[in-house]
Design an enzyme around this catalytic site. Structure first.
Site, mmCIF file in Angstrom:
data_model
loop_
_atom_site.group_PDB
_atom_site.id
_atom_site.type_symbol
_atom_site.label_atom_id
_atom_site.label_comp_id
_atom_site.label_asym_id
_atom_site.label_seq_id
_atom_site.Cartn_x
_atom_site.Cartn_y
_atom_site.Cartn_z
ATOM 1 C CB CYS A 144 29.995 -25.635 -39.903
ATOM 2 S SG CYS A 144 31.503 -26.596 -40.078
ATOM 3 C CB CYS A 147 31.892 -27.314 -37.017
ATOM 4 S SG CYS A 147 32.561 -26.363 -38.359
ATOM 5 C CG ASP A 148 28.417 -27.372 -35.054
ATOM 6 O OD1 ASP A 148 29.375 -27.394 -34.257
ATOM 7 O OD2 ASP A 148 28.001 -26.336 -35.582
#
Ligand code: NAP
Length: 321
Positions: A144, A147-148
């Protein structure tokens, strides 16, 4: 609705339980709630589903400007709640579809009983299946970018895959990383033309063709690089990396069903053509858990609607509403 059990106790039987709170589950909730069936949505361990892992959504009809995936999900959740949908923050860990009403076991709460079940449990990122992979998640390995990605400012990363997800992940990562490799096992991309063209026009992205990741290296328990193997010549080379992002497709979330519903050869649930009905009357499917092909927010919403309408008809036919 309540009913007596053989032991004399009274238990509540819900008309509609929806397993999953992604776009398909929430769309089903909007329709079932609007039909006054007071659906209960079991949100699962990833409330909002995969759309919460994406950044901007620009192909959901009705939104001239891009909308954040999390915002789209939140709006749908509120929309369904306005008509009486209820939400429970829990996981379904098991279900017995051989009894009526269906018995649903939750991870934390007590058992639930339902006349109809809408399976909208979605799909999750596929892994490469390499040694050490699971342990490296959150340690330089991710599925992701939204997200990261911010952890990789001025770093070197690679995205594995050649589909739309890989293109989106790679483009998103150029906001942070100084270099983004896209490692694909063939010479042609599977991605749609528009996303492939966009990704290929980014100077920070370098495509590595015909390459398979055959090992992930680590240094102090963090991703430090990969071994790439040319699928034609079988030559190998090392690619030092700070981060590795997997975008190689999805696996349907069906473990909790323990084989009670038929699947295709890839594990996706199957329904009767043109409907959401499964082999078990009263159990309906929606979204990516039953969609190996399209996997779009709008198709998930459409199948959620179909599942709710099918459930409504089933309840009416059996005088269970
Ligand atoms: P996908 O289209 O199935 O692509 C998966 C990619 O990963 C393929 O290029 C595949 O290679 C590769 N792959 C699969 N297993 C692999 C393995 N073990 N090792 C190395 N590579 C592997 O999956 P997706 O990109 O997640 O997209 C899923 C669906 O969502 C598609 O319908 C897509 O159009 C849609 N989507 C749409 C958007 C958008 O429109 N904005 C964004 C994201 C996703 P091969 O090509 O060789 O099979």
């Amino acid at each position: 609705m309540t009913e007596g059990t053989s032991g004399g106790a009274v238990r509540q039987v819900l008309p509609v339980v929806i397993v999953g709170s992604g776009i398909s589950g929430l769309s089903a909730a909007v329709y079932a709630a609007r039909a006054q069936l007071a659906p209960l949505v079991i949100e699962g361990s990833e409330p909002g589903g995969q759309l919460t892992l994406t950044s901007e959504v620009e192909n959901y009809p009705g939104f001239e400007d891009p909308i954040l995936g999390v915002d789209l999900v939140e709006r749908m959740k509120k929309q369904a709640a306005r008509f009486g949908a209820r939400y429970r923050s829990d996981d379904v860990v098991g279900v017995d579809l051989s009894v009526r009403p269906f018995a649903i076991t939750l991870g934390r709460g007590g058992p639930l009983y339902a006349h109809t079940l809408i399976v909208a449990s979605g799909a999750r990122a596929r892994l490469l299946g390499l040694p050490g992979e699971s342990e490296l998640f959150g340690r330089g390995l991710s599925s992701c970018a939204t997200c990261d990605g911010a952890f990789f400012r001025d770093r070197v990363v690679a995205v594995v895959g050649g589909g739309d997800s890989a293109m989106e992940e790679a483009m998103f990562l150029t906001r942070y990383a100084k270099k983004v490799y896209v490692v694909h096992r063939r010479r042609e991309l599977r991605a749609s033309r528009i996303l492939a063209d966009r990704a290929q026009s980014k100077p920070e992205i370098e495509f590595v063709w015909n390459a398979a990741v055959t090992a992930i290296h680590q240094d102090q328990s963090m991703v430090s690089g990969v071994t790439l193997t040319d699928v034609e010549t079988h030559e190998t080379r090392e690619l030092p990396l700070d981060g590795l992002f997997l975008a190689i497709g999805h696996v349907p979330n069906t473990e909790w069903l323990k084989g009670q519903l038929p699947t295709d050869e890839h594990g996706y649930l199957v329904s009767h053509p043109g409907t959401s009905e499964t082999a078990i009357p009263g159990v309906f499917v929606a979204g990516d858990v039953a969609d190996p092909l399209y996997q779009q927010a709008v198709t998930a919403a459409g199948t959620g609607c179909i599942a709710a309408l099918d459930a409504e008809e089933y309840l009416a036919e059996h005088n269970l509403g």
